[in-house]
Design a protein around this motif. Structure first.
Motif, mmCIF file in Angstrom:
data_model
loop_
_atom_site.group_PDB
_atom_site.id
_atom_site.type_symbol
_atom_site.label_atom_id
_atom_site.label_comp_id
_atom_site.label_asym_id
_atom_site.label_seq_id
_atom_site.Cartn_x
_atom_site.Cartn_y
_atom_site.Cartn_z
ATOM 1 N N ASP A 20 0.832 -1.198 0.000
ATOM 2 C CA ASP A 20 0.000 0.000 0.000
ATOM 3 C C ASP A 20 0.873 1.257 0.000
ATOM 4 N N GLY A 21 0.506 2.206 -0.821
ATOM 5 C CA GLY A 21 1.213 3.490 -0.858
ATOM 6 C C GLY A 21 2.381 3.526 -1.829
ATOM 7 N N ARG A 23 4.783 3.766 -5.072
ATOM 8 C CA ARG A 23 4.842 4.450 -6.369
ATOM 9 C C ARG A 23 5.502 3.461 -7.325
ATOM 10 N N VAL A 43 -6.206 -2.966 -6.835
ATOM 11 C CA VAL A 43 -6.598 -1.553 -6.667
ATOM 12 C C VAL A 43 -8.111 -1.464 -6.459
ATOM 13 N N GLY A 46 -9.114 -2.000 -3.040
ATOM 14 C CA GLY A 46 -8.749 -1.026 -1.998
ATOM 15 C C GLY A 46 -7.285 -0.674 -1.897
ATOM 16 N N SER A 48 -3.912 1.189 -2.439
ATOM 17 C CA SER A 48 -3.641 2.554 -2.894
ATOM 18 C C SER A 48 -2.227 2.628 -3.456
ATOM 19 N N VAL A 50 0.210 4.513 -6.989
ATOM 20 C CA VAL A 50 0.204 5.298 -8.222
ATOM 21 C C VAL A 50 1.223 4.661 -9.153
ATOM 22 N N PRO A 68 -4.483 4.439 -10.681
ATOM 23 C CA PRO A 68 -4.166 5.874 -10.758
ATOM 24 C C PRO A 68 -2.760 6.073 -11.322
#
Ligand code: R5P
Length: 236
Positions: A20-21, A23, A43, A46, A48, A50, A68
């Motif tokens: 999670d989190g 990049r 994703v 849930g 998260s 990018v 995203p």
């Protein structure tokens, strides 16, 4: 086991590395596209993250999967890139660019703390070079650049034909950056570092498909008794 089943097994293992989190750099090709598809499932559940896509094709796939996206302008440092490869050797040196995405792939990999390569076992080689080495060049001065690339290749102890990549319609293949690709059929690359140095010194060469010192780990899916067996190399 089919290559597609092995690619899916490698991609599934790599998706489990995503936290999670994070990049992420999102690779290009048939193996990376399965990773994008499976990442999209997480994703939608849930997770998260990018992602920075390494090609327009991956951008479209990631958008369709609901991942995203960001850019290296807004997010210049990435935690993890997951990408396929055309060949990988025991030192985690790669040939990439069979799909023509080598330039963006290398920029994204270089901006990542970790790069994990996902491949089926057929991509493992002792010596790089059986897969033709993609060399991205600008169209201006193509004839002169091709001669200089051939001389650089010979100077690095390699030999073999150079061919301009063409699309299915017979027209020269254009990369996402609008450049051309020369494919070098070298068979063996005894000193990849020397060849990499020689190629980047040629004016007109934008990038080449030798990825050296970028991959930190690999997930290799091999067939064993009709089942995929995962072998990890480096930190993966
Ligand atoms: O330009 C394409 C990329 O370097 C791919 O990652 C590479 O060609 C491997 O693709 P695939 O997973 O389809 O064999």
């Amino acid at each position: 086991m089919t290559p597609a089943e092995l690619k899916r097994a490698a991609a599934a293992r790599a998706v489990a590395l995503v936290e999670d989190g994070m990049r992420l750099g999102l690779g290009t090709g048939s193996t990376a596209s399965v990773f994008v598809e499976l990442l999209g499932e997480r994703v939608r559940s849930g997770l998260s993250v990018v992602g920075v896509p390494t090609s327009e094709a991956t951008r479209r796939a990631a958008e369709a999967a609901g991942i995203p996206l960001t850019t290296l302008d807004d997010t210049p440092e990435l935690d993890l890139t997951v990408d396929g490869a055309d060949e990988i050797d025991p030192a985690l040196r790669l040939i990439k660019g069979g799909g023509g995405a080598l330039l963006r792939e290398k920029i994204v990999a270089a901006a990542s703390r970790r790069m994990v390569v996902i491949v089926d076992g057929a991509k493992r080689v002792e010596t790089l070079g059986r897969f033709p080495l993609p060399i991205e060049v600008v169209s201006f001065g193509l004839g002169a650049t091709t001669r200089a690339v051939a001389a650089a290749i010979r100077g690095a102890g390699c030999d073999g034909p150079l061919s301009l990549r063409r699309g299915a319609d017979g027209a020269p293949f254009l990369t996402d950056g609008g450049h051309l690709i020369l494919d070098a059929g070298l068979d063996r690359i005894p000193d990849p570092e020397a060849l990499a140095r020689a190629l980047v010194a040629v004016p007109g060469v934008v990038e080449h498909g030798l990825f050296i010192g970028l991959a930190t780990g690999a997930v290799v899916a091999e067939a064993a008794d009709g089942q995929p067996r995962i072998v990890t190399l480096g930190a993966a």
